[in-house]
Design a protein around this motif. Structure first.
Motif, PDB file in Angstrom:
ATOM      1  N   PRO A 269      28.990  -4.333 113.131  1.00  0.00           N
ATOM      2  CA  PRO A 269      30.101  -5.245 112.841  1.00  0.00           C
ATOM      3  C   PRO A 269      31.378  -4.466 112.502  1.00  0.00           C
ATOM      4  CG  PRO A 269      28.383  -5.389 111.148  1.00  0.00           C
ATOM      5  CD  PRO A 269      27.893  -4.449 112.181  1.00  0.00           C
ATOM      6  N   GLY A 270      32.480  -4.914 113.072  1.00  0.00           N
ATOM      7  CA  GLY A 270      33.771  -4.299 112.807  1.00  0.00           C
ATOM      8  C   GLY A 270      34.048  -3.033 113.592  1.00  0.00           C
ATOM      9  N   VAL A 271      33.130  -2.635 114.469  1.00  0.00           N
ATOM     10  CA  VAL A 271      33.312  -1.411 115.257  1.00  0.00           C
ATOM     11  C   VAL A 271      33.516  -1.782 116.718  1.00  0.00           C
ATOM     12  CG1 VAL A 271      32.293   0.774 116.009  1.00  0.00           C
ATOM     13  CG2 VAL A 271      31.892  -0.053 113.670  1.00  0.00           C
ATOM     14  N   THR A 272      34.654  -1.370 117.267  1.00  0.00           N
ATOM     15  CA  THR A 272      34.975  -1.564 118.677  1.00  0.00           C
ATOM     16  C   THR A 272      34.855  -0.215 119.371  1.00  0.00           C
ATOM     17  OG1 THR A 272      36.521  -3.328 118.122  1.00  0.00           O
ATOM     18  CG2 THR A 272      36.761  -2.327 120.297  1.00  0.00           C
ATOM     19  N   VAL A 273      34.326  -0.222 120.579  1.00  0.00           N
ATOM     20  CA  VAL A 273      34.102   1.020 121.313  1.00  0.00           C
ATOM     21  C   VAL A 273      34.855   0.980 122.631  1.00  0.00           C
ATOM     22  CG1 VAL A 273      32.360   2.506 122.376  1.00  0.00           C
ATOM     23  CG2 VAL A 273      31.825   1.267 120.264  1.00  0.00           C
ATOM     24  N   ASP A 274      35.469   2.109 122.953  1.00  0.00           N
ATOM     25  CA  ASP A 274      36.156   2.258 124.229  1.00  0.00           C
ATOM     26  C   ASP A 274      35.757   3.620 124.799  1.00  0.00           C
ATOM     27  OD1 ASP A 274      37.820   1.844 126.393  1.00  0.00           O
ATOM     28  OD2 ASP A 274      39.678   2.204 125.301  1.00  0.00           O
TER      29      ASP A 274
ATOM     30  N   VAL B  43      28.856   9.536 123.377  1.00  0.00           N
ATOM     31  CA  VAL B  43      28.987   9.016 122.014  1.00  0.00           C
ATOM     32  C   VAL B  43      29.329   7.530 122.071  1.00  0.00           C
ATOM     33  CG1 VAL B  43      30.360   9.089 119.893  1.00  0.00           C
ATOM     34  CG2 VAL B  43      29.646  11.219 120.976  1.00  0.00           C
ATOM     35  N   ALA B  44      30.295   7.178 122.900  1.00  0.00           N
ATOM     36  CA  ALA B  44      30.718   5.776 123.012  1.00  0.00           C
ATOM     37  C   ALA B  44      29.558   4.888 123.460  1.00  0.00           C
ATOM     38  CB  ALA B  44      31.888   5.662 123.990  1.00  0.00           C
ATOM     39  N   GLU B  45      28.792   5.338 124.429  1.00  0.00           N
ATOM     40  CA  GLU B  45      27.657   4.557 124.929  1.00  0.00           C
ATOM     41  C   GLU B  45      26.637   4.311 123.809  1.00  0.00           C
ATOM     42  OE1 GLU B  45      24.053   5.066 128.180  1.00  0.00           O
ATOM     43  OE2 GLU B  45      25.905   6.192 128.471  1.00  0.00           O
ATOM     44  N   TYR B  46      26.349   5.329 123.035  1.00  0.00           N
ATOM     45  CA  TYR B  46      25.381   5.206 121.945  1.00  0.00           C
ATOM     46  C   TYR B  46      25.879   4.244 120.865  1.00  0.00           C
ATOM     47  CZ  TYR B  46      22.538   6.473 117.907  1.00  0.00           C
ATOM     48  OH  TYR B  46      21.718   6.429 116.814  1.00  0.00           O
ATOM     49  N   VAL B  47      27.118   4.432 120.437  1.00  0.00           N
ATOM     50  CA  VAL B  47      27.670   3.596 119.361  1.00  0.00           C
ATOM     51  C   VAL B  47      27.767   2.141 119.805  1.00  0.00           C
ATOM     52  CG1 VAL B  47      29.703   3.176 117.909  1.00  0.00           C
ATOM     53  CG2 VAL B  47      28.840   5.511 118.217  1.00  0.00           C
TER      54      VAL B  47
ATOM     55  N   LYS C  12      38.161  -2.702 110.344  1.00  0.00           N
ATOM     56  CA  LYS C  12      38.116  -2.542 111.795  1.00  0.00           C
ATOM     57  C   LYS C  12      38.172  -1.056 112.156  1.00  0.00           C
ATOM     58  CE  LYS C  12      40.297  -5.406 114.392  1.00  0.00           C
ATOM     59  NZ  LYS C  12      41.398  -6.110 115.079  1.00  0.00           N
ATOM     60  N   ILE C  13      37.182  -0.640 112.928  1.00  0.00           N
ATOM     61  CA  ILE C  13      37.082   0.747 113.374  1.00  0.00           C
ATOM     62  C   ILE C  13      37.073   0.765 114.897  1.00  0.00           C
ATOM     63  CG2 ILE C  13      35.646   2.828 113.389  1.00  0.00           C
ATOM     64  CD1 ILE C  13      34.435   1.782 110.729  1.00  0.00           C
ATOM     65  N   LEU C  14      37.852   1.669 115.463  1.00  0.00           N
ATOM     66  CA  LEU C  14      37.862   1.883 116.909  1.00  0.00           C
ATOM     67  C   LEU C  14      37.319   3.271 117.196  1.00  0.00           C
ATOM     68  CD1 LEU C  14      38.705   1.201 119.847  1.00  0.00           C
ATOM     69  CD2 LEU C  14      40.978   2.124 119.282  1.00  0.00           C
ATOM     70  N   LEU C  15      36.329   3.354 118.061  1.00  0.00           N
ATOM     71  CA  LEU C  15      35.820   4.634 118.526  1.00  0.00           C
ATOM     72  C   LEU C  15      36.203   4.776 119.985  1.00  0.00           C
ATOM     73  CD1 LEU C  15      33.382   6.988 117.897  1.00  0.00           C
ATOM     74  CD2 LEU C  15      32.661   5.781 119.949  1.00  0.00           C
ATOM     75  N   ILE C  16      36.883   5.859 120.310  1.00  0.00           N
ATOM     76  CA  ILE C  16      37.255   6.141 121.694  1.00  0.00           C
ATOM     77  C   ILE C  16      36.555   7.425 122.116  1.00  0.00           C
ATOM     78  CG2 ILE C  16      39.102   6.579 123.346  1.00  0.00           C
ATOM     79  CD1 ILE C  16      41.057   5.235 121.393  1.00  0.00           C
ATOM     80  N   GLY C  17      35.588   7.297 123.015  1.00  0.00           N
ATOM     81  CA  GLY C  17      34.926   8.466 123.578  1.00  0.00           C
ATOM     82  C   GLY C  17      35.549   8.767 124.922  1.00  0.00           C
TER      83      GLY C  17
END
Length: 162
Positions: A37-42, A27-31, A7-12
């Motif tokens: 799979p396994g990537v959550t974006v905030d 960055v967040a919008e692109y990702v 599980k990966i969280l990206l916070i832009g």
């Protein structure tokens, strides 16, 4: 660490209405569009203490933000937890979020910061500058590859400065 990363969280974070300060949300919008799979974006204007709860639910956390002084085009580096002296409930630094996650939720997440070089931060209602867009493009190529292979141990050592 590759096998352990599920599980990966990206916070832009940053303010998209303030020119290059919008690099983190870009960055967040692109990702998010990659739908990995396994990537959550905030995405938000700034980090808050509440982000520590989300950090604790992940193996890896990447904080994406604009920088006025990092090397061009971007820097990707390991983030150590930092001391939490006094802070505001309105804004905290990535290291403080990591520390709160460790202290409050026993988090074992590994944190990284993706700093993308920006140039203009004072113009309101302005888009990203052309040079910041170039830097963003290079950072997104790097990040998309990294998120697909999930080999964080090897990447951050060689990518401290570009």
């Amino acid at each position: 660490m590759t096998a352990d990363v599920k599980k990966i969280l990206l916070i832009g974070y940053g303010n998209p209405a303030r020119a290059d300060d919008g690099l983190g949300p870009a960055v967040a919008e692109y990702v998010e569009k990659l739908d990995l799979p396994g990537v959550t974006v905030d995405s938000d204007y700034q980090l808050t203490i509440e982000d520590s709860a989300a950090v604790a639910e992940n193996d890896v956390v990447i904080f994406a933000d604009a920088s006025v002084n990092c090397s061009e085009p971007f820097v990707f580096e390991l983030l150590a937890a930092g001391s939490v002296g006094s802070f505001s409930s309105h804004s905290v630094e990535p290291a403080e979020v990591m520390t709160l996650a460790e202290n409050l939720f026993k988090s074992k997440a590994k944190g990284f910061i993706l700093s993308i070089r920006g140039y203009e931060f004072d113009k309101f209602d302005s888009p990203l500058t052309e040079k910041a867009k170039e830097n963003l493009g290079k950072a997104l190529v790097f990040l998309a590859d990294l998120l697909k292979i999930k080999n964080f141990d090897n990447f951050y050592k060689d990518v401290a400065c570009f």
